[in-house]
Design an enzyme around this catalytic site. Structure first.
Site, PDB file in Angstrom:
ATOM      1  N   ASP A  86       0.874  -1.167   0.000  1.00 18.09           N
ATOM      2  CA  ASP A  86       0.000   0.000   0.000  1.00 18.09           C
ATOM      3  C   ASP A  86       0.913   1.218   0.000  1.00 18.09           C
ATOM      4  OD1 ASP A  86      -2.102  -1.767   0.345  1.00 18.09           O
ATOM      5  OD2 ASP A  86      -2.898  -0.792   2.148  1.00 18.09           O
ATOM      6  N   HIS A 142       4.244  -7.731  -0.100  1.00 16.74           N
ATOM      7  CA  HIS A 142       3.775  -8.940  -0.774  1.00 16.74           C
ATOM      8  C   HIS A 142       4.465  -9.093  -2.133  1.00 16.74           C
ATOM      9  CE1 HIS A 142       0.248  -9.538   2.000  1.00 16.74           C
ATOM     10  NE2 HIS A 142       0.566  -8.269   2.265  1.00 16.74           N
ATOM     11  N   SER A 226       9.272   3.687   4.881  1.00 18.52           N
ATOM     12  CA  SER A 226       9.889   2.842   3.888  1.00 18.52           C
ATOM     13  C   SER A 226       9.518   3.200   2.454  1.00 18.52           C
ATOM     14  CB  SER A 226       9.466   1.410   4.173  1.00 18.52           C
ATOM     15  OG  SER A 226       8.111   1.390   4.565  1.00 18.52           O
TER      16      SER A 226
END
Length: 260
Positions: A86, A142, A226
């Site tokens: 996201d 992911h 990040s």
């Protein structure tokens, strides 16, 4: 003066000692009291969280929270690259002949970022994508594709912020921060999947220990702010035309198509 002042703040907030203090606090029981206000300030969607907000013992647990099963959907088409996080697609462009990329008007060395001059030769002329995660985002990572892990290694120590100001004023955060580089092979194509940490040394926790990744599986998580960099071989990837930088995106949503 502005540049000097901001760089001073970056140095202060990313010193090993101060970073360790912040990390210790975030992992302590005393930080639990901040969770409700953190969720309010950053507009955290509590309906998709795996656990109730009051079940987290500290701020770090909340920051690295998981989502309910089915909260993110993944496209089955093996040629579609989906977002691994996201975040916000902050920039995209061409990997230049001199092994540089230009992000927010600032040049970064791919050689410095990857640390392997031979490995990056096949990426010259390819595309790159920069995905930034703010404190409001879900911070689990992911796999963007079904692929075989060719190699995975870590580089860097000290970490600078990787938000818009950090990219502009920091000392090359994308190529100097602590980062984990994974090279994936999917069909006949390769891609470099670079996880860039921020604030804390070793802020990337790798989960997947196997070599065959399936699209959508959780492979790592960030324990603080990040960024993800995706690098594609020449003529191997096309970003979807409707995507215009900056672009909000969630895990599993399509970024473009890989040409195998």
């Amino acid at each position: 003066m502005k540049t000097w002042f901001y760089r001073l703040l970056i140095e202060l907030t990313n010193h090993k000692f101060t970073s360790q203090l912040l990390k210790n606090f975030a992992e302590s029981k005393w930080s639990k009291v901040l969770i409700p206000s953190y969720a309010k300030i950053y507009h955290i969607n509590q309906t998709e969280m795996q656990h109730d907000i009051h079940s987290y013992d500290n701020l770090h647990e909340f920051f690295t929270r998981k989502l309910k099963p089915g909260a993110r959907q993944f496209i089955n088409d093996r040629n579609i690259i989906t977002s691994p996080v996201d975040g916000v697609l902050e920039d995209s462009g061409m990997i230049e002949a001199d092994k540089m990329i230009t992000v927010k008007g600032k040049q970064y060395s791919i050689k410095e970022m990857i640390g392997d001059d031979d490995r990056i030769k096949k990426y010259i002329g390819g595309k790159f994508l920069i995905l930034y995660l703010s404190p409001s985002h879900y911070h689990r990572i992911h796999s963007p594709i079904d692929g075989e892990v060719i190699t995975q290694y870590a580089l860097g120590t000290k970490s600078y912020p990787v938000n818009r100001y950090g990219l502009k004023y920091g000392k090359s955060p994308l190529s100097k921060n602590y980062r984990v580089i994974t090279e994936l092979k999917t069909g006949s194509s390769h891609l470099l999947f670079v996880k860039v940490g921020a604030m804390f040394i070793n802020s990337i926790e790798c989960i997947a220990k196997h070599h065959n990744w399936r699209k959508g599986e959780e492979v790592a998580y960030f324990s603080f702010g990040s960024t993800v960099v995706l690098l594609f071989e020449k003529d191997s990837f096309e970003i979807h035309e409707y995507i215009q930088v900056p672009f909000d995106i969630k895990v599993g949503e399509p970024l473009g198509q890989i040409n195998n």
